[in-house]
Design an enzyme around this catalytic site. Sequence first.
Site, mmCIF file in Angstrom:
data_model
loop_
_atom_site.group_PDB
_atom_site.id
_atom_site.type_symbol
_atom_site.label_atom_id
_atom_site.label_comp_id
_atom_site.label_asym_id
_atom_site.label_seq_id
_atom_site.Cartn_x
_atom_site.Cartn_y
_atom_site.Cartn_z
ATOM 1 N N VAL A 139 0.845 -1.188 0.000
ATOM 2 C CA VAL A 139 0.000 0.000 0.000
ATOM 3 C C VAL A 139 0.884 1.243 0.000
ATOM 4 C CG1 VAL A 139 -1.812 -1.220 1.271
ATOM 5 C CG2 VAL A 139 -0.189 0.199 2.516
ATOM 6 N N LYS A 150 -2.331 8.723 12.252
ATOM 7 C CA LYS A 150 -3.614 8.138 12.649
ATOM 8 C C LYS A 150 -4.657 9.214 12.956
ATOM 9 C CE LYS A 150 -2.667 3.798 12.215
ATOM 10 N NZ LYS A 150 -3.389 2.971 11.228
ATOM 11 N N TYR A 202 3.664 8.593 13.937
ATOM 12 C CA TYR A 202 2.613 7.576 13.865
ATOM 13 C C TYR A 202 1.283 8.142 14.347
ATOM 14 C CZ TYR A 202 0.021 3.272 14.836
ATOM 15 O OH TYR A 202 -0.933 2.297 14.867
ATOM 16 N N ASN A 256 -6.209 -1.411 7.030
ATOM 17 C CA ASN A 256 -5.509 -1.818 8.242
ATOM 18 C C ASN A 256 -3.990 -1.694 8.164
ATOM 19 O OD1 ASN A 256 -5.232 -3.495 10.858
ATOM 20 N ND2 ASN A 256 -4.071 -4.691 9.357
#
Length: 271
Positions: free
Chosen positions: A64, A159, A155, A90
């Site tokens: 991805v 998100k 990170y 995911n």
Amino acid sequence: MGELAGKSIVVTGAGAGLGQAYAMAIAAAGANVVVNDVNVAGATAVVDAIQAIGGRAVLSTDPVGTAEAAEAMTDLCVDRFGRIDGLVNNAGIHYVKPVWEESAQEVERVIQVNLLGSIHCAASAIRRMRAQGSGVVINIGSGSMRGNRPGMGAYGSSKAAVATLTRVWASELEGSGVHVYGISPNARTPMNLASGAAYLKKSLPEDIAPLAVFLLGDRAMPLNGRMIRLDDGALSLWAGGDYGPVLGNRAGWTSDSLAAALLPAVATDAA
């Protein structure tokens, strides 16, 4: 007939951890599954496990992060199963470092996989879903999107962006028959254990997976645009800056118990 019988779902990062649990639970609920992961051995094992329980699954090893890979995954699902009814975004990577120790390559890789990967995969899937008038996208968030975990700035921000996209896409797609939801899980996955994450509790990926099955079904539609937290059995809704009140706490959530806890809370919000 299973809860998701006849549906065809793409799960990225499905070779281990949460992705594996999502793929197995979705297949057990009757759906066809595209099992995507760059971990070829892990993804192949998941395909084999799904087929061993009588399910239908196909392997995708596209990484991805690029529009081309996203198109290949969508095309594979449609070519093999005739349509795409769901996407579970995911796939993700992370590391734990303070900002002054980060490298440009590390930051860019996290953004490429976690954020751009989610965007490209969703864009490709949603184009097909809009044309057929139905479909579900599930984005995967994280407790770190609250900015409460030192060393996880890149990170956590990736998100937090995914949580924003969840709301934006749901709004853009209103009336199209396509719905977008988010899951913010806390589970003992290989990725988290490798980082030595001290905040992890006892939840396993299999404890989170029923939430994905529920959201891929028709009963979840009133939750469109919402990010849902499941942390050691405690269920709550993301309220923008933090999670809202715990709506229930149990060891074994099912689609029925998730519906009973979540849908009245959304109805109250809308009142």
